[in-house]
Design an enzyme around this catalytic site. Sequence first.
Site, PDB file in Angstrom:
ATOM      1  N   GLU A 115       8.092  12.869  14.465  1.00 26.14           N
ATOM      2  CA  GLU A 115       7.986  11.414  14.316  1.00 26.14           C
ATOM      3  C   GLU A 115       7.632  11.092  12.875  1.00 26.14           C
ATOM      4  O   GLU A 115       7.178  11.959  12.136  1.00 26.14           O
ATOM      5  CB  GLU A 115       6.845  10.898  15.221  1.00 26.14           C
ATOM      6  N   LYS A 117       5.258   9.690  10.071  1.00 24.11           N
ATOM      7  CA  LYS A 117       3.821   9.482   9.937  1.00 24.11           C
ATOM      8  C   LYS A 117       3.621   8.143   9.244  1.00 24.11           C
ATOM      9  O   LYS A 117       3.787   8.021   8.024  1.00 24.11           O
ATOM     10  CB  LYS A 117       3.182  10.613   9.135  1.00 24.11           C
ATOM     11  N   ASP A 119       1.946   5.081   7.567  1.00 22.02           N
ATOM     12  CA  ASP A 119       0.762   5.028   6.715  1.00 22.02           C
ATOM     13  C   ASP A 119       0.035   3.705   6.917  1.00 22.02           C
ATOM     14  O   ASP A 119       0.174   2.773   6.144  1.00 22.02           O
ATOM     15  CB  ASP A 119       1.189   5.192   5.253  1.00 22.02           C
ATOM     16  N   TYR A 228       2.141   5.822  19.433  1.00 23.49           N
ATOM     17  CA  TYR A 228       2.605   7.203  19.388  1.00 23.49           C
ATOM     18  C   TYR A 228       1.907   8.131  20.381  1.00 23.49           C
ATOM     19  O   TYR A 228       2.286   9.283  20.508  1.00 23.49           O
ATOM     20  CB  TYR A 228       2.525   7.775  17.974  1.00 23.49           C
ATOM     21  N   LYS A 315       3.385  16.253   5.053  1.00 26.30           N
ATOM     22  CA  LYS A 315       3.396  15.072   4.181  1.00 26.30           C
ATOM     23  C   LYS A 315       4.431  15.182   3.070  1.00 26.30           C
ATOM     24  O   LYS A 315       4.841  16.278   2.695  1.00 26.30           O
ATOM     25  CB  LYS A 315       2.001  14.870   3.584  1.00 26.30           C
ATOM     26  N   CYS A 409      -2.988 -14.041 -30.205  1.00 26.79           N
ATOM     27  CA  CYS A 409      -1.873 -14.128 -29.263  1.00 26.79           C
ATOM     28  C   CYS A 409      -0.587 -13.631 -29.943  1.00 26.79           C
ATOM     29  O   CYS A 409      -0.236 -14.116 -31.025  1.00 26.79           O
ATOM     30  CB  CYS A 409      -1.693 -15.569 -28.793  1.00 26.79           C
ATOM     31  N   CYS A 412       1.877 -16.975 -30.133  1.00 30.84           N
ATOM     32  CA  CYS A 412       1.604 -18.166 -30.945  1.00 30.84           C
ATOM     33  C   CYS A 412       0.574 -17.913 -32.031  1.00 30.84           C
ATOM     34  O   CYS A 412       0.332 -18.775 -32.877  1.00 30.84           O
ATOM     35  CB  CYS A 412       1.155 -19.322 -30.055  1.00 30.84           C
ATOM     36  N   CYS A 427      -4.982 -16.525 -23.968  1.00 30.44           N
ATOM     37  CA  CYS A 427      -4.540 -17.393 -25.043  1.00 30.44           C
ATOM     38  C   CYS A 427      -4.796 -18.802 -24.535  1.00 30.44           C
ATOM     39  O   CYS A 427      -4.275 -19.197 -23.499  1.00 30.44           O
ATOM     40  CB  CYS A 427      -3.044 -17.191 -25.310  1.00 30.44           C
ATOM     41  N   CYS A 432       1.385 -22.818 -26.473  1.00 29.89           N
ATOM     42  CA  CYS A 432       1.944 -21.490 -26.738  1.00 29.89           C
ATOM     43  C   CYS A 432       3.297 -21.388 -26.022  1.00 29.89           C
ATOM     44  O   CYS A 432       3.381 -21.623 -24.814  1.00 29.89           O
ATOM     45  CB  CYS A 432       0.981 -20.425 -26.219  1.00 29.89           C
TER      46      CYS A 432
HETATM   47  S1  IVH Z   1      -0.561  11.639  16.344  1.00 27.50           S
HETATM   48  C1  IVH Z   1      -4.044  14.117  17.802  1.00 27.50           C
HETATM   49  N1  IVH Z   1       1.580  10.444  15.391  1.00 27.50           N
HETATM   50  O1  IVH Z   1      -2.004   9.897  11.137  1.00 27.50           O
HETATM   51  C2  IVH Z   1      -2.886  13.479  17.174  1.00 27.50           C
HETATM   52  N2  IVH Z   1      -0.478  10.177  14.246  1.00 27.50           N
HETATM   53  O2  IVH Z   1      -4.635  12.213  11.025  1.00 27.50           O
HETATM   54  C3  IVH Z   1      -3.182  12.121  16.781  1.00 27.50           C
HETATM   55  N3  IVH Z   1      -0.357   8.691  12.308  1.00 27.50           N
HETATM   56  O3  IVH Z   1      -5.091   9.111  12.474  1.00 27.50           O
HETATM   57  C4  IVH Z   1      -2.239  11.493  15.853  1.00 27.50           C
HETATM   58  N4  IVH Z   1       1.774   8.222  12.474  1.00 27.50           N
HETATM   59  O4  IVH Z   1      -3.424   7.289  12.514  1.00 27.50           O
HETATM   60  C5  IVH Z   1       0.265  10.677  15.234  1.00 27.50           C
HETATM   61  N5  IVH Z   1       3.508   9.410  14.681  1.00 27.50           N
HETATM   62  C6  IVH Z   1       2.219   9.645  14.537  1.00 27.50           C
HETATM   63  C7  IVH Z   1       1.470   9.067  13.486  1.00 27.50           C
HETATM   64  C8  IVH Z   1       0.113   9.371  13.366  1.00 27.50           C
HETATM   65  C9  IVH Z   1       0.662   8.009  11.796  1.00 27.50           C
HETATM   66  C10 IVH Z   1      -1.728   8.684  11.748  1.00 27.50           C
HETATM   67  C11 IVH Z   1      -2.799   8.506  12.787  1.00 27.50           C
HETATM   68  C12 IVH Z   1      -3.793   9.611  12.572  1.00 27.50           C
HETATM   69  C13 IVH Z   1      -3.350  10.204  11.280  1.00 27.50           C
HETATM   70  C14 IVH Z   1      -3.418  11.708  11.318  1.00 27.50           C
END
Ligand code: IVH
Length: 678
Positions: A115, A117, A119, A228, A315, A409, A412, A427, A432
């Site tokens: 999946e 991740k 942010d 998720y 990551k 500036c 001017c 300024c 200006c």
């Molecule tokens: S699973 C035990 N799936 O990433 C597993 N986490 O430290 C729990 N996050 O705090 C997380 N996308 O907030 C999972 N598709 C995803 C995610 C995801 C973002 C975040 C989540 C977690 C941190 C991992």
Amino acid sequence: MAVPDEPRTRHATLSEEILQHDYRYYVLADPLISDAAYDALLRELQDIEAEHPELRTPHSPTQRVGGSITREFPTVAHDIPMLSLANTYDEEEVRDFHRRVTELLGIEQVRYHVELKLDGVALSVRYRDGNFDRAATRGDGTEGDDISANARTIRSLPLRLRTEAPSPAELEVRGEVVMHKSDFAALNREREESGEKLFANPRNSTAGTLKLQDSSVVARRRLHVYMYSLIGSVPEVSTQHASLEFMRHCGLAVNPHTRRCESIDEVIDFWRTWQEKRDALPYEIDGIVVKVDDFRQQEELGNVARSPRWAIAFKFAARQARTVLERIEVQVGRMGTITPVAHLQPVPLSGSTISRATLHNEDFIRELDLRLGDTVIIEKGGDVIPKVTAVVREERPADAPPFSFPTDCPVCGSVLQRPEGEASWFCENLRCPAQIRGRIEHFASRGAMDIEGLGEAVIDALVEQGFIATYADLYALSVHREKLESLERFGSKSVDNLLAGIEQSKSRTLDRVIHSLGIRYVGQTVARILAGHFRSLSALEAAEEDDLVRIDGIGPRIASSVIRFFQNDETRSLVHRLHDAGVTAESDTVVGEDHPFFTNRIFVLTGTLAQMTRDEARAHIERFGGKVTGSVSKKTDVVVAGDAAGSKLDKAQRLGITIIDEDSFLAQLPESPQQENA
Ligand code: IVH
């Protein structure tokens, strides 16, 4: 008083229909009806609830606008801890992870569910009997904050699960709340205009938003959530893949970008693909999450310390690049703010070539000890504008000169000032040329007067040729038509278009006009509040500082800035010239905060109100962009009837207009501390 069958049934049908449309929109991304048709359904539901407040439950689709104030978020325990993930940036470590998993399970092949991740900020949500019950932050993993009131405003979080999906009496799901990059950028622009501290990235602004005390502000920030994890067991759901399908079926939003992988090479391929494509998504991702798909295998693998052995975050490399600082340009903004900008040796960075980066202010340069010729590290965060984050000292040429910030500036030549408590130099010469151009650009910009055909290059030419020196001069441009047509860059067609664009801008609404004036600290949001309150430019001009600070959302800094603007003869006369030129600045279109019950609707107040004055009621309506008129007609949307209401009430009944009493009116208002004391 019992609610008659008809509204009760209609209320239930409408709620179900809206739920279904939310599902189509947020989960399937395949809406069946237009936004306007959706709003009409929601409005009808609002009306029914206004007449029969007993029908208004906490999980009604009308409960999205927020309004409740949380002073302190109660702490809640997570029965099942919210774990974190082991993470890596390295392909070899992902292969190690795979080796460990296969060895521990004693098998050769494992199916992974991968999946994105996201942010953002983790959220745990509990449903009871299919209804939203509670939402909490992760906190330390064992205990988080109850942020239910704020979570309710997230449109993609259903307040009720779909009835087609029979769910257990208690269901807990977890997911990630995110803010879209475009919403983040807009929020920061607004904060910059009003002199507020900027958020560093969309994750920080999401976290900050979820902890706001006023949930109606949260509602306006447009957060999104993707689930998720399904917590606890549901019959027939035995894989991560099936659990996402199940959640989706319940009406919960699940991110669509997932893959089931039969090999670790496929996992790495998914990672590579998204590392390349991440900029195309509307939200930020910082990697992928690799999960063993089968729940039994997950259980067998178990957890170490605070993270599961069956998952790893893979990551993306930080969006960093190294390059050389060639020179520092000092720019002058429309308010006179001096901003240093780094000119860099062009370098590719996540999909674009970077040659400039902001350096914020003098202190920023000093703290980095940045010198011309330095090798620097630049980073792209959630913002599109890259930042210089570090200097590589070892690479510094021996003769690299330190940067001395200008005292005058660059445009001017007037002596720069740094007022106490400010991070920037200014300024202060209103004439200006850089400021002149900047103010006109702002005036003409999309969020302000939105004048078509009046972009930067045209403004530069008009200022340079002496046709305009202030934005008020734009409305006298037509007298120069012939001279304009003879200019190199203008044909008669483009002059026509430009003049037509300027003419059209005369009918912009009051909030836009206020925003366009360029009053320091008055951005779009503040302009809306002022327009909603004063209803005309002359009323705003006549306002005293005390009137201003009493308005919700206006602090002393904004108030004194508005006062200074109208005390200054030059700026005040600009406003008068706009008026004389025919800029109407009418306020009867939507101003103020959006509210599903009040915005854009016409109200009539009649009879004696017991808990507030007529003026107070009017102020409430206008604050949310509604209008109050004196007599009932077919155009009236709602009649608020107090005690001893007479002929207006009769007429409203004859015309079949929605009639509500004072209590129902008050119930529509977001809760506020004043109301509690009333
Ligand atoms: S699973 C035990 N799936 O990433 C597993 N986490 O430290 C729990 N996050 O705090 C997380 N996308 O907030 C999972 N598709 C995803 C995610 C995801 C973002 C975040 C989540 C977690 C941190 C991992």
